[in-house]
Design an enzyme around this catalytic site. Sequence first.
Site, mmCIF file in Angstrom:
data_model
loop_
_atom_site.group_PDB
_atom_site.id
_atom_site.type_symbol
_atom_site.label_atom_id
_atom_site.label_comp_id
_atom_site.label_asym_id
_atom_site.label_seq_id
_atom_site.Cartn_x
_atom_site.Cartn_y
_atom_site.Cartn_z
ATOM 1 N N HIS A 172 -14.088 -44.189 -31.767
ATOM 2 C CA HIS A 172 -14.576 -44.736 -33.037
ATOM 3 C C HIS A 172 -14.996 -46.199 -32.861
ATOM 4 O O HIS A 172 -16.032 -46.620 -33.381
ATOM 5 C CB HIS A 172 -13.494 -44.620 -34.114
ATOM 6 C CG HIS A 172 -13.876 -45.249 -35.410
ATOM 7 N ND1 HIS A 172 -14.888 -44.766 -36.206
ATOM 8 C CD2 HIS A 172 -13.390 -46.345 -36.034
ATOM 9 C CE1 HIS A 172 -15.003 -45.538 -37.279
ATOM 10 N NE2 HIS A 172 -14.114 -46.497 -37.193
ATOM 11 N N GLN A 232 -16.108 -47.634 -30.204
ATOM 12 C CA GLN A 232 -17.356 -47.678 -29.456
ATOM 13 C C GLN A 232 -18.539 -47.308 -30.350
ATOM 14 O O GLN A 232 -19.601 -47.944 -30.291
ATOM 15 C CB GLN A 232 -17.293 -46.751 -28.242
ATOM 16 C CG GLN A 232 -16.240 -47.145 -27.231
ATOM 17 C CD GLN A 232 -16.471 -48.539 -26.681
ATOM 18 O OE1 GLN A 232 -17.420 -48.780 -25.966
ATOM 19 N NE2 GLN A 232 -15.599 -49.463 -27.027
ATOM 20 N N ASP A 233 -18.355 -46.291 -31.192
ATOM 21 C CA ASP A 233 -19.400 -45.923 -32.152
ATOM 22 C C ASP A 233 -19.693 -47.084 -33.090
ATOM 23 O O ASP A 233 -20.851 -47.401 -33.377
ATOM 24 C CB ASP A 233 -18.973 -44.704 -32.975
ATOM 25 C CG ASP A 233 -19.007 -43.416 -32.207
ATOM 26 O OD1 ASP A 233 -19.621 -43.380 -31.119
ATOM 27 O OD2 ASP A 233 -18.408 -42.429 -32.686
ATOM 28 N N HIS A 234 -18.635 -47.715 -33.561
ATOM 29 C CA HIS A 234 -18.775 -48.829 -34.500
ATOM 30 C C HIS A 234 -19.539 -49.980 -33.842
ATOM 31 O O HIS A 234 -20.438 -50.570 -34.458
ATOM 32 C CB HIS A 234 -17.373 -49.274 -34.932
ATOM 33 C CG HIS A 234 -17.313 -49.917 -36.266
ATOM 34 N ND1 HIS A 234 -17.725 -49.301 -37.424
ATOM 35 C CD2 HIS A 234 -16.894 -51.150 -36.623
ATOM 36 C CE1 HIS A 234 -17.552 -50.126 -38.441
ATOM 37 N NE2 HIS A 234 -17.051 -51.253 -37.972
#
Length: 106
Positions: free
Chosen positions: A81, A83-85
Site C-alpha cells: 500500500h 508503494q502504491d501511495h
Amino acid sequence: MDNKEERPTEMVSFEIIANAGDARSYAFQALYEAKQGNFDAADELMKKSDASATLAHKAQTDLLFAEMNGNPTPVDVLLVHSQDHLMTSMLASELIKEIIELYRNK
C-alpha cells in the site's frame, strides 16, 4: 535511524504513506492556487510537495539499499500500500506541475 534493522517495516511503511500523502496534498493545493492565478503560492506549495516526496522516496530507498546489502524486507499489504501511495503521489505531482505550467502560460 537510517538502518532498516533499527526501524520495523511497518514504521517505514507509515513514513512512506504519511510523506507521500503530504506531497500529494500539497500538490493539489498548489493546483488550486494556480487555478486562482496565485502562482507564487502554487510554487511554494510545490516546493513543500517535493520536500515531502523526497522524504518518502528516501524511506523507500533505505529499503532498497537494505535489500541490496542482504537484508530483505518482508513484503506485506501495508508495504505494498505504501508503494502504491508513493507512486500515485509521484504521478499526481508530475501531472500537476504540467497543469500549473499550462495555467501559468494561459
